[in-house]
Design a protein around this motif. Structure first.
Motif, PDB file in Angstrom:
ATOM      1  N   MET A  95       0.819  -1.214   0.000  1.00 43.80           N
ATOM      2  CA  MET A  95       0.000   0.000   0.000  1.00 43.80           C
ATOM      3  C   MET A  95       0.854   1.266   0.000  1.00 43.80           C
ATOM      4  O   MET A  95       0.366   2.353  -0.309  1.00 43.80           O
ATOM      5  CB  MET A  95      -0.936   0.021   1.208  1.00 43.80           C
ATOM      6  CG  MET A  95      -2.009  -1.064   1.174  1.00 43.80           C
ATOM      7  SD  MET A  95      -3.205  -0.784  -0.143  1.00 43.80           S
ATOM      8  CE  MET A  95      -2.824  -2.085  -1.280  1.00 43.80           C
ATOM      9  N   LEU A  96       2.134   1.146   0.321  1.00 44.51           N
ATOM     10  CA  LEU A  96       3.034   2.298   0.262  1.00 44.51           C
ATOM     11  C   LEU A  96       3.394   2.655  -1.170  1.00 44.51           C
ATOM     12  O   LEU A  96       3.949   3.719  -1.419  1.00 44.51           O
ATOM     13  CB  LEU A  96       4.320   2.007   1.054  1.00 44.51           C
ATOM     14  CG  LEU A  96       4.147   1.792   2.548  1.00 44.51           C
ATOM     15  CD1 LEU A  96       5.477   1.370   3.163  1.00 44.51           C
ATOM     16  CD2 LEU A  96       3.602   3.042   3.211  1.00 44.51           C
ATOM     17  N   ASP A  97       3.098   1.773  -2.090  1.00 46.24           N
ATOM     18  CA  ASP A  97       3.437   1.949  -3.489  1.00 46.24           C
ATOM     19  C   ASP A  97       2.183   2.285  -4.293  1.00 46.24           C
ATOM     20  O   ASP A  97       1.095   1.829  -3.956  1.00 46.24           O
ATOM     21  CB  ASP A  97       4.030   0.630  -4.008  1.00 46.24           C
ATOM     22  CG  ASP A  97       5.313   0.847  -4.748  1.00 46.24           C
ATOM     23  OD1 ASP A  97       5.873   1.944  -4.645  1.00 46.24           O
ATOM     24  OD2 ASP A  97       5.760  -0.079  -5.418  1.00 46.24           O
ATOM     25  N   PRO A  98       2.294   3.033  -5.356  1.00 41.48           N
ATOM     26  CA  PRO A  98       1.120   3.391  -6.151  1.00 41.48           C
ATOM     27  C   PRO A  98       0.744   2.342  -7.201  1.00 41.48           C
ATOM     28  O   PRO A  98       0.147   2.679  -8.209  1.00 41.48           O
ATOM     29  CB  PRO A  98       1.564   4.698  -6.821  1.00 41.48           C
ATOM     30  CG  PRO A  98       3.029   4.535  -7.001  1.00 41.48           C
ATOM     31  CD  PRO A  98       3.484   3.763  -5.786  1.00 41.48           C
ATOM     32  N   SER A  99       1.062   1.096  -6.970  1.00 35.62           N
ATOM     33  CA  SER A  99       0.722   0.034  -7.923  1.00 35.62           C
ATOM     34  C   SER A  99      -0.781  -0.017  -8.157  1.00 35.62           C
ATOM     35  O   SER A  99      -1.567   0.180  -7.241  1.00 35.62           O
ATOM     36  CB  SER A  99       1.172  -1.331  -7.419  1.00 35.62           C
ATOM     37  OG  SER A  99       2.551  -1.367  -7.244  1.00 35.62           O
ATOM     38  N   GLU A 100      -1.159  -0.329  -9.393  1.00 34.85           N
ATOM     39  CA  GLU A 100      -2.573  -0.479  -9.716  1.00 34.85           C
ATOM     40  C   GLU A 100      -3.142  -1.788  -9.172  1.00 34.85           C
ATOM     41  O   GLU A 100      -4.326  -1.870  -8.863  1.00 34.85           O
ATOM     42  CB  GLU A 100      -2.767  -0.445 -11.228  1.00 34.85           C
ATOM     43  CG  GLU A 100      -2.477   0.902 -11.846  1.00 34.85           C
ATOM     44  CD  GLU A 100      -2.718   0.889 -13.327  1.00 34.85           C
ATOM     45  OE1 GLU A 100      -3.851   0.565 -13.740  1.00 34.85           O
ATOM     46  OE2 GLU A 100      -1.764   1.183 -14.064  1.00 34.85           O
ATOM     47  N   PHE A 101      -2.284  -2.820  -9.102  1.00 33.54           N
ATOM     48  CA  PHE A 101      -2.736  -4.151  -8.706  1.00 33.54           C
ATOM     49  C   PHE A 101      -1.783  -4.741  -7.679  1.00 33.54           C
ATOM     50  O   PHE A 101      -0.599  -4.438  -7.670  1.00 33.54           O
ATOM     51  CB  PHE A 101      -2.781  -5.094  -9.921  1.00 33.54           C
ATOM     52  CG  PHE A 101      -3.605  -4.575 -11.043  1.00 33.54           C
ATOM     53  CD1 PHE A 101      -4.984  -4.708 -11.021  1.00 33.54           C
ATOM     54  CD2 PHE A 101      -3.017  -3.936 -12.120  1.00 33.54           C
ATOM     55  CE1 PHE A 101      -5.755  -4.221 -12.053  1.00 33.54           C
ATOM     56  CE2 PHE A 101      -3.773  -3.437 -13.160  1.00 33.54           C
ATOM     57  CZ  PHE A 101      -5.150  -3.580 -13.136  1.00 33.54           C
ATOM     58  N   VAL A 102      -2.328  -5.626  -6.837  1.00 38.71           N
ATOM     59  CA  VAL A 102      -1.519  -6.398  -5.891  1.00 38.71           C
ATOM     60  C   VAL A 102      -1.889  -7.859  -6.080  1.00 38.71           C
ATOM     61  O   VAL A 102      -3.071  -8.213  -6.116  1.00 38.71           O
ATOM     62  CB  VAL A 102      -1.785  -5.979  -4.426  1.00 38.71           C
ATOM     63  CG1 VAL A 102      -1.000  -6.864  -3.461  1.00 38.71           C
ATOM     64  CG2 VAL A 102      -1.418  -4.511  -4.217  1.00 38.71           C
ATOM     65  N   LEU A 103      -0.879  -8.706  -6.224  1.00 38.86           N
ATOM     66  CA  LEU A 103      -1.065 -10.149  -6.388  1.00 38.86           C
ATOM     67  C   LEU A 103      -0.409 -10.834  -5.202  1.00 38.86           C
ATOM     68  O   LEU A 103       0.753 -10.578  -4.894  1.00 38.86           O
ATOM     69  CB  LEU A 103      -0.403 -10.613  -7.692  1.00 38.86           C
ATOM     70  CG  LEU A 103      -0.368 -12.106  -7.968  1.00 38.86           C
ATOM     71  CD1 LEU A 103      -1.770 -12.659  -8.124  1.00 38.86           C
ATOM     72  CD2 LEU A 103       0.469 -12.374  -9.213  1.00 38.86           C
ATOM     73  N   VAL A 104      -1.168 -11.692  -4.503  1.00 36.97           N
ATOM     74  CA  VAL A 104      -0.645 -12.420  -3.345  1.00 36.97           C
ATOM     75  C   VAL A 104      -0.502 -13.888  -3.720  1.00 36.97           C
ATOM     76  O   VAL A 104      -1.448 -14.510  -4.186  1.00 36.97           O
ATOM     77  CB  VAL A 104      -1.580 -12.277  -2.115  1.00 36.97           C
ATOM     78  CG1 VAL A 104      -1.031 -13.055  -0.931  1.00 36.97           C
ATOM     79  CG2 VAL A 104      -1.765 -10.806  -1.758  1.00 36.97           C
TER      80      VAL A 104
END
Length: 108
Positions: A95-104
């Protein structure tokens, strides 16, 4: 302990942050994690993906060098706090990064 290999949190061109959880309880788990990280790294475009490895009960050793090589950030936990807490810690970093997507992902 946290290691940020490239020190570039907050870059606007990163589109996806990948979180890989792992408990390196034995050699097979370490090898699974290395394969997973290599595969993730090979699938993404350079500079468009950030890889965070969350490792339970893990301290840096020479055997873990490949995991550190294929990860942008490694979060080494001193105990196995469970999958949910490891995921939450990885998500907090993502969440500290402005990534559009997060993959776990799990390592296996």
């Amino acid at each position: 302990m946290m290691s940020d290999n490239n020190g570039q949190w907050g870059r606007r061109d990163v589109r996806v942050t990948v979180i890989v959880r792992a408990w390196l309880r034995d050699e097979a788990a370490r090898l699974d994690t290395e394969r997973c990280l290599r595969s993730v790294r090979a699938a993404g475009k350079p500079g468009r993906m950030r890889v965070i490895a969350v490792l339970a009960e893990t301290y840096f050793t020479d055997e873990l060098q490949e995991i550190y090589t294929h990860s942008d950030t490694v979060l080494s936990l001193d105990d196995n706090y469970g999958a949910v807490r490891a995921t939450n810690l990885g998500l907090a970093l993502a969440m500290l990064d402005p990534s559009e997507f997060v993959l776990v992902l799990d390592n296996d």
